[in-house]
Design a protein around this motif. Sequence first.
Motif, PDB file in Angstrom:
ATOM      1  N   UNK A 131       0.769  -1.169   0.002  1.00  0.00           N
ATOM      2  CA  UNK A 131       0.020  -0.051  -0.164  1.00  0.00           C
ATOM      3  C   UNK A 131       0.869   1.260   0.078  1.00  0.00           C
ATOM      4  N   UNK A 132       1.824   1.166   0.798  1.00  0.00           N
ATOM      5  CA  UNK A 132       2.855   2.556   0.770  1.00  0.00           C
ATOM      6  C   UNK A 132       3.508   2.456  -0.733  1.00  0.00           C
ATOM      7  N   UNK A 133       3.785   1.440  -1.203  1.00  0.00           N
ATOM      8  CA  UNK A 133       4.348   1.638  -2.571  1.00  0.00           C
ATOM      9  C   UNK A 133       3.355   2.148  -3.459  1.00  0.00           C
ATOM     10  N   UNK A 134       2.239   2.085  -3.583  1.00  0.00           N
ATOM     11  CA  UNK A 134       1.058   2.676  -4.137  1.00  0.00           C
ATOM     12  C   UNK A 134       0.688   4.148  -3.675  1.00  0.00           C
ATOM     13  N   UNK A 135       1.388   4.767  -2.796  1.00  0.00           N
ATOM     14  CA  UNK A 135       1.433   5.908  -2.258  1.00  0.00           C
ATOM     15  C   UNK A 135       0.408   6.024  -1.137  1.00  0.00           C
ATOM     16  N   UNK A 136      -0.029   5.093  -0.496  1.00  0.00           N
ATOM     17  CA  UNK A 136      -0.961   5.268   0.691  1.00  0.00           C
ATOM     18  C   UNK A 136      -0.059   5.681   2.080  1.00  0.00           C
ATOM     19  N   UNK A 137      -0.612   6.121   2.781  1.00  0.00           N
ATOM     20  CA  UNK A 137      -0.103   6.369   4.325  1.00  0.00           C
ATOM     21  C   UNK A 137      -0.736   5.441   4.985  1.00  0.00           C
ATOM     22  N   UNK A 138       0.004   4.499   6.022  1.00  0.00           N
ATOM     23  CA  UNK A 138      -0.372   3.765   6.786  1.00  0.00           C
ATOM     24  C   UNK A 138       0.004   3.867   8.148  1.00  0.00           C
ATOM     25  N   UNK A 139      -1.058   4.201   9.161  1.00  0.00           N
ATOM     26  CA  UNK A 139      -0.702   4.034  10.642  1.00  0.00           C
ATOM     27  C   UNK A 139      -1.366   2.688  11.222  1.00  0.00           C
ATOM     28  N   UNK A 140      -0.518   2.263  12.290  1.00  0.00           N
ATOM     29  CA  UNK A 140      -0.767   0.969  12.911  1.00  0.00           C
ATOM     30  C   UNK A 140      -0.940   1.087  14.343  1.00  0.00           C
ATOM     31  N   UNK A 141      -2.218   1.083  14.761  1.00  0.00           N
ATOM     32  CA  UNK A 141      -2.382   1.377  16.213  1.00  0.00           C
ATOM     33  C   UNK A 141      -3.502   0.083  16.645  1.00  0.00           C
ATOM     34  N   UNK A 142      -4.540   0.588  17.462  1.00  0.00           N
ATOM     35  CA  UNK A 142      -5.349  -0.301  17.649  1.00  0.00           C
ATOM     36  C   UNK A 142      -6.119  -0.624  16.581  1.00  0.00           C
ATOM     37  N   UNK A 143      -6.488   0.232  15.567  1.00  0.00           N
ATOM     38  CA  UNK A 143      -7.091  -0.113  14.441  1.00  0.00           C
ATOM     39  C   UNK A 143      -5.838   0.375  13.236  1.00  0.00           C
ATOM     40  N   UNK A 144      -5.952  -0.326  12.379  1.00  0.00           N
ATOM     41  CA  UNK A 144      -5.106   0.064  10.984  1.00  0.00           C
ATOM     42  C   UNK A 144      -5.848   1.083  10.142  1.00  0.00           C
ATOM     43  N   UNK A 145      -5.015   2.235   9.955  1.00  0.00           N
ATOM     44  CA  UNK A 145      -5.713   3.160   9.024  1.00  0.00           C
ATOM     45  C   UNK A 145      -4.798   3.526   7.798  1.00  0.00           C
ATOM     46  N   UNK A 146      -5.407   3.367   6.526  1.00  0.00           N
ATOM     47  CA  UNK A 146      -4.686   3.553   5.373  1.00  0.00           C
ATOM     48  C   UNK A 146      -5.455   4.665   4.630  1.00  0.00           C
ATOM     49  N   UNK A 147      -4.714   5.565   4.255  1.00  0.00           N
ATOM     50  CA  UNK A 147      -5.325   6.770   3.518  1.00  0.00           C
ATOM     51  C   UNK A 147      -4.448   7.318   2.124  1.00  0.00           C
ATOM     52  N   UNK A 148      -5.145   7.184   1.130  1.00  0.00           N
ATOM     53  CA  UNK A 148      -4.492   7.618  -0.309  1.00  0.00           C
ATOM     54  C   UNK A 148      -4.408   8.911  -0.157  1.00  0.00           C
ATOM     55  N   UNK A 149      -3.165   9.399  -0.984  1.00  0.00           N
ATOM     56  CA  UNK A 149      -3.032  10.901  -1.216  1.00  0.00           C
ATOM     57  C   UNK A 149      -4.155  11.638  -1.708  1.00  0.00           C
ATOM     58  N   UNK A 150      -3.898  12.873  -1.972  1.00  0.00           N
ATOM     59  CA  UNK A 150      -5.193  13.694  -2.535  1.00  0.00           C
ATOM     60  C   UNK A 150      -5.439  13.321  -3.873  1.00  0.00           C
TER      61      UNK A 150
END
Length: 433
Positions: A131-150
């Motif tokens: 997902x990072x290679x495709x440009x997403x931001x990844x946050x790992x905590x109690x949940x996992x949040x993935x966000x694509x750039x604008x």
Amino acid sequence: MEKFVIEGGAPLSGTVIPAGNKNGALPILAATLLTDEDVTLRNIPRIKDVDAMLALLASLGAAVTWSSGGEVRVNTGAVSRTSVDRELGERIRASFLLAGPLLARFGRAEMPPPGGDVIGRRRLDPHFDAMRALGADVEVGANIRLTAPAGGLAPCDFLMDEPSVMATENALLAAALTPGTSVIRNAASEPHVQDLARMLIKMGAQIEGIGSNVMMVTGRDRLHGCEHTIAPDHIEIGSFMALAGVTGGELTIKDTVPEDLRMIRLVFERLGLKSTMIGNDVHVPGNQHLVIQSDAGGYTPKVQDGPWPALPADLTSVVVALATQAEGSVIIHEWMFESRLVFTDKLQLMGAAITICDPHRAIVVGPRRLRGQRVESPDIRAGMAMLIAALCAQGITEIGNIRQIDRGYERIDERLRALGARITRVEDNSIRG
């Protein structure tokens, strides 16, 4: 809670049609999120893991309609929610396959840590790397949040640090709805990965390298609906072959994909179980004397699982059970998961001669006459291994926690009875500590 009560000793003979591939159905169901049009899927196995995935899709807003047999129609046009329910997500590991489609279509996904069998550490890092290679931001905590750039995800040329099946599937799902050409290197190439790729092509993506470890995906900004039939489950086919072998039955398994069975048949033959292909049907002759083939020089042979086209890790437990009824010794090397072999204490209780060398290796000496016992199924494939052992054992075996088996094998007790097995499903009211 339910359990199986099994009286062993009856040969399993007849004809069986394999169910659709569980590990193919789950990512293909996740792929329905990539379009707002109808997707019709056939040969979907009616198992608990599929029910869990459909419940996840419905919780996001999808319309799910079963028709006759194993056909389901899914429409995700009304989906707007991108946060996956924790309770539902923790039921199956395949819940994390929703991450790629949600991220590609909506630009975000919030996922709980996935559930699944406890067979050892199962990394999510390859998913995050893709997902990072495709440009997403990844946050790992109690949940996992993935966000694509604008501007959305961008095509990439990505090398996976291991050929993870689910991570390859997640990368394929995300790349199919990312305009441009992405290259996935060191990709997994299992039959169910190939089946997913074939379905994504029907939806409008262009994919080259199917069946290899380098896949080139030309994604689109919009995918459309399709109709697709899930390929037969090569793991289930291998399981039925082993069941015939240990019980001495003559079995024909219809409508298989012969190419998916080459390594399975080769390994089984090394354990003394012969089979022939008649068109697309597998025939297992009855009353075989199973003798393990020694390596040249009389050395003890080794059976080792690995990434495709090696022996599938999901058949390792089945191989152990088969080897208990074969003459000779064999080393089983479970290369991928350090807890897969933990279940063998149940087979030892039944009389099997199994020595655990370390978390990844066991020596099986056979044949041993197994005795019926009360055992519990810790995971799907261990549960099938216990069924195999119980059906060739002397006396009565009770297998508890059979919801694990139901997760991966459709109506297994009914289908086994049709082949001559003495097996019943009853309520389990025993108290467990």
